[in-house]
Design an enzyme around this catalytic site. Structure first.
Site, mmCIF file in Angstrom:
data_model
loop_
_atom_site.group_PDB
_atom_site.id
_atom_site.type_symbol
_atom_site.label_atom_id
_atom_site.label_comp_id
_atom_site.label_asym_id
_atom_site.label_seq_id
_atom_site.Cartn_x
_atom_site.Cartn_y
_atom_site.Cartn_z
ATOM 1 N N THR A 73 -32.580 55.123 23.340
ATOM 2 C CA THR A 73 -32.319 56.451 22.801
ATOM 3 C C THR A 73 -33.332 56.831 21.739
ATOM 4 O O THR A 73 -33.657 56.014 20.877
ATOM 5 C CB THR A 73 -30.907 56.493 22.175
ATOM 6 N N ARG B 192 -20.477 58.372 33.240
ATOM 7 C CA ARG B 192 -20.225 58.173 31.801
ATOM 8 C C ARG B 192 -21.209 59.019 30.970
ATOM 9 O O ARG B 192 -22.394 59.064 31.239
ATOM 10 C CB ARG B 192 -20.399 56.700 31.465
ATOM 11 N N VAL B 193 -20.695 59.694 29.951
ATOM 12 C CA VAL B 193 -21.545 60.459 29.028
ATOM 13 C C VAL B 193 -21.430 59.821 27.657
ATOM 14 O O VAL B 193 -20.331 59.522 27.191
ATOM 15 C CB VAL B 193 -21.105 61.937 28.973
ATOM 16 N N GLY B 194 -22.567 59.630 27.014
ATOM 17 C CA GLY B 194 -22.558 59.021 25.681
ATOM 18 C C GLY B 194 -22.639 60.063 24.587
ATOM 19 O O GLY B 194 -22.546 61.273 24.823
ATOM 20 N N ASP B 195 -22.847 59.572 23.388
ATOM 21 C CA ASP B 195 -22.927 60.449 22.213
ATOM 22 C C ASP B 195 -24.155 61.362 22.237
ATOM 23 O O ASP B 195 -24.158 62.436 21.630
ATOM 24 C CB ASP B 195 -22.946 59.605 20.935
ATOM 25 N N GLY C 234 -27.043 53.635 19.485
ATOM 26 C CA GLY C 234 -26.102 52.527 19.598
ATOM 27 C C GLY C 234 -24.994 52.853 20.583
ATOM 28 O O GLY C 234 -25.176 53.700 21.458
ATOM 29 N N GLY D 122 -22.401 54.625 22.141
ATOM 30 C CA GLY D 122 -22.015 56.024 21.983
ATOM 31 C C GLY D 122 -20.529 56.251 21.833
ATOM 32 O O GLY D 122 -20.100 57.151 21.112
#
Ligand code: SD4
Length: 342
Positions: free
Chosen positions: A202, A230-233, A254, A256
């Site tokens: 990231t 899946r979607v992260g931060d 890191g 998410g």
């Protein structure tokens, strides 16, 4: 604009300060003058990202343009941990998340975007040409194509293919925290697995331009071997990125899920609004994660990076190993973040 330390004033102050050996930065701090322009970004790869953003900032360009240019630099880097060269999900598909936010709280984001090289630019298009903030999956890809972004081949980079094959032979779904690189003791040492491969995926960056306006962006291939969908931060405003032009901006890297759970970067900005320094604001947000489940926190990494309206910056992480890169008229270097568990 009054109160901003631009290049001309900086040189003037440098000349004044030379005989008495006081740095322009300390003069700026003493007079409460923001040091601009400045760009900061996560990890050591941020050095090149900052260099690209700096071309715009140093020519009195806008922070939002600098953010997009910086993020595109790393998205262009094949066999890097960010962008289409990054690791795939558990189905072997690379899906990208990105978001961008400017000084007017305009924001745009994409999540689960496949086969498009520059998610940061698609996110900016969402921000500037639609009434929406976040587009996902096929819809995001369709929007990108309609806006002239080319479809890239569905091919893994060499390093991602190797990592995926290794993962398939031992499909244990555990996020891996960053550990020290045993091969290399240089400033970038903590960002690699012992075999030398990058262990983060990231890029978050924050910039303040010569007018004192803040913007930020994040771009990522997300957590390696995540569930498809899946979607992260990094696609979520307030989690992976938040900008408030009255206060400051923050970004994260890191795991998410832990960042989303506490609306991490929004929390960091709110801590700065209460008068905390960027570093203390990041520390308090990290402590919020650790307090919830200390044992679990020992097994994962989250790092926050923040900047306030004075151009002061700071970071804090759960684990040792989070580093960040800074470029201003005063410095061009990598810093280690402080951490909870060494
Ligand atoms: C995510 N925050 O998808 C990202 C992963 C990351 O360095 O930051 N990796 O959860």
């Amino acid at each position: 604009m009054a109160g901003i330390l631009d290049r001309r004033k900086f040189l003037h102050l440098s000349a004044l300060s030379a005989p008495i050996l006081v740095s322009p930065k300390s003069i700026a701090n003493a007079y409460n003058i923001p040091v601009v322009p400045i760009v900061i970004s996560t990890w050591d790869a941020g050095m090149e990202v900052n260099a690209e953003a700096w071309k715009i900032l140093s020519a009195n360009g806008k922070s939002i343009d600098a953010i997009e240019a910086g993020a595109r630099q790393i998205e262009d880097t094949i066999n890097c941990c960010v962008g289409l060269g990054g690791n795939p999900d558990r189905d072997g598909i690379v899906t990208l998340d990105a978001c961008i936010m400017d000084e007017h709280s305009n924001c745009g984001a994409v999540a689960g975007l496949e086969r498009i090289k520059h998610p940061i630019s698609v996110a900016r298009k969402v921000m500037e040409t639609t009434p929406h903030v976040l587009l996902v999956g096929n819809g995001a890809q369709q929007f990108a194509i309609e806006n002239g972004f080319p479809m890239e081949p569905a091919k893994l980079s060499d390093s991602a293919e190797k990592a995926y094959k290794d993962w398939l032979s031992n499909t244990k779904y555990e996020p891996v925290i960053n550990v020290e690189n045993k091969k290399n003791n240089g400033p970038s040492a903590p960002n690699f697995f012992p075999d030398g491969t990058p262990n983060h995926d990231t890029m978050g960056l924050l910039a303040m331009d010569s007018k004192g306006n803040l913007s930020g962006g994040v771009t990522t291939s997300g957590m390696a071997f995540k569930l498809h969908g899946r979607v992260g931060d990094s696609a979520i405003i307030g989690a992976g990125l938040f900008v408030d032009n009255e206060v400051g901006a923050a970004t994260s890297s890191g795991v998410g899920e832990e960042v989303i759970r506490i609306s991490g970067t929004h929390l960091v900005v709110e801590f700065m609004r209460q008068g905390n320094s960027p570093k203390l604001a990041c520390k308090k947000a990290v402590e919020r994660i650790v307090k919830r489940d200390r044992q679990k926190a020992k097994t994962l990494q989250v790092g926050f990076l923040a900047m306030n309206k004075k151009g002061e910056y700071g970071a804090y992480a759960i684990q040792k190993g989070f580093v960040f890169s800074v470029k201003s008229n005063h410095e061009n270097r990598i810093h280690d973040a402080e951490y909870v568990f060494g």
